[in-house]
Design an enzyme around this catalytic site. Sequence first.
Site, PDB file in Angstrom:
ATOM      1  CG  HIS A  24     -16.607 -21.261   0.440  1.00 58.60           C
ATOM      2  ND1 HIS A  24     -16.751 -21.965  -0.736  1.00 58.60           N
ATOM      3  CD2 HIS A  24     -17.342 -21.935   1.365  1.00 58.60           C
ATOM      4  CE1 HIS A  24     -17.559 -23.003  -0.533  1.00 58.60           C
ATOM      5  NE2 HIS A  24     -17.919 -23.018   0.744  1.00 58.60           N
TER       6      HIS A  24
ATOM      7  CD  GLU B 273       5.598 -12.762  -1.569  1.00 59.94           C
ATOM      8  OE1 GLU B 273       6.540 -12.352  -2.279  1.00 59.94           O
ATOM      9  OE2 GLU B 273       4.790 -11.996  -1.022  1.00 59.94           O
TER      10      GLU B 273
ATOM     11  CB  SER C 148      10.166  -2.444  -0.555  1.00 64.13           C
ATOM     12  OG  SER C 148      10.119  -1.539  -1.642  1.00 64.13           O
TER      13      SER C 148
ATOM     14  CE  LYS D 106       4.897  -3.022   0.008  1.00 57.95           C
ATOM     15  NZ  LYS D 106       4.578  -4.253  -0.573  1.00 57.95           N
TER      16      LYS D 106
END
Length: 459
Positions: free
Chosen positions: A156, A290, A277, A283
Amino acid sequence: MAQLWGGRFTKETDALVKKFNDSLPFDQRLSAQDILGSVVHAAMLGKQGILSDEETERIIEGLGTIKADLESGKLQFSDAYEDIHSFVEAQLIKRIGETGKKLHTGRSRNDQVALDMKLYVRDEIQEMDALLKHFLTTILKVMEENLDTYMPGFTHLQKAQPVTLAHHFGAYFEMFRRDRERLSSISQRMDTCPLGSGALAGTTYPLDREFTAKELGFIRPSRNSMDGVSDRDYLIEFLSALSICQMHLSRFAEEMILWNSNEYRFVELDDAFSTGSSIMPQKKNPDIAELVRGKTGRVYGALTALLTTMKGIPLAYNKDMQEDKELSFDAIDTVKNCLRLFDGCVATMRFRKDVMAASARNGFTNATDAADYLVKKGVPFRDAHGIAGALVLRCIDKGCALDDLSLEEFRSYSDRFDQDIYDAISLKTCVEKRLTPGAPGRAAMERAVQEAREYLKES
Ligand code: ARG
């Protein structure tokens, strides 16, 4: 007119119709397979006396020059032609004249395209298998180096029980190993040669289908000519195997994105596999992972699309089947690319072992072991579970870990607690005592790693 079927027509094809109908822009990818199938078909026609030896030789030679010129770039595809089959045949006639017109004896584009696609998928399965094997080697290396790297295992997405990084990656090893097994069983099932099925009903020429099947590396010819030209099961199975593999990649990518996040900090992606970024200078984004996760949709899409295309097609060949190509090519390219990229991503990432261990230590991942400790001292498990739960609550109040409680505090919950509780709930003990086959304890994992090594050596 560049079409193969001009004879019974009195008008030119409408330009939009031609564009809509043509497949050369994408089935040109099948040129090597198409030429190989034609060479073997011609050799068989010669062997059967349907073509003379001289004709056979000229055809095979002509096909060889087309192949060479395509490979060298001397010959370009022209959109005057409908598909790869018409293109190659027209080229052959251009090069060797009238004899070229005999190649298509006893054959239809229906069995031709069925063969081309099968040969293509067969090659792609090999390539996929090699990429999977390489990725498994990368995963195994991480396992070998991290038998003692403790980290929390989750259920979970809540810290559950301590495991090791080797154990966690071992789960992915199993997934990608099954992906290889799936490919191998598809290869076996699709090992029948459709060439010689003709348009749908075979042919009156005395073709030797055993010969062509063997020459093309198949176990035997397909058993039914209608099925031969209209079977796309193998492609659906392949897309299904690709979808499952991509699902595994996507789960793995999702975890590495989480682990690379500022909150987890379990891994650090290599600069070469991250991006920045345009506005936020701090970043370092996991774009590759992704994208791997994101591209899963188009792979599932290909499977759904082909299943849907096939569901209403009456026997035998129908043009709907041309739709199998673009979507399959896209899915195959996508999964291969994702495998390559993600393999590189995993091979270069840095594991923060200290962060992982600290996370396992402060997440009560040893609460089950505290309960098991009491059970071994004669407390029934349900009561032990209650006591350990109360201890956890106390620690949450105090903001500490179970191991930080004093023996007096332990004993205020149960007089069965002794000094040995600290060793019993240490991270090391919690992991190392888990020795059931498949568990993270070092001895069990060493056997798993050894088995994995042997598997990669053998297959
Ligand atoms: N381009 C077609 C396909 O991909 C080749 C077979 C065409 N056959 C036919 N009878 N129109 O399916």
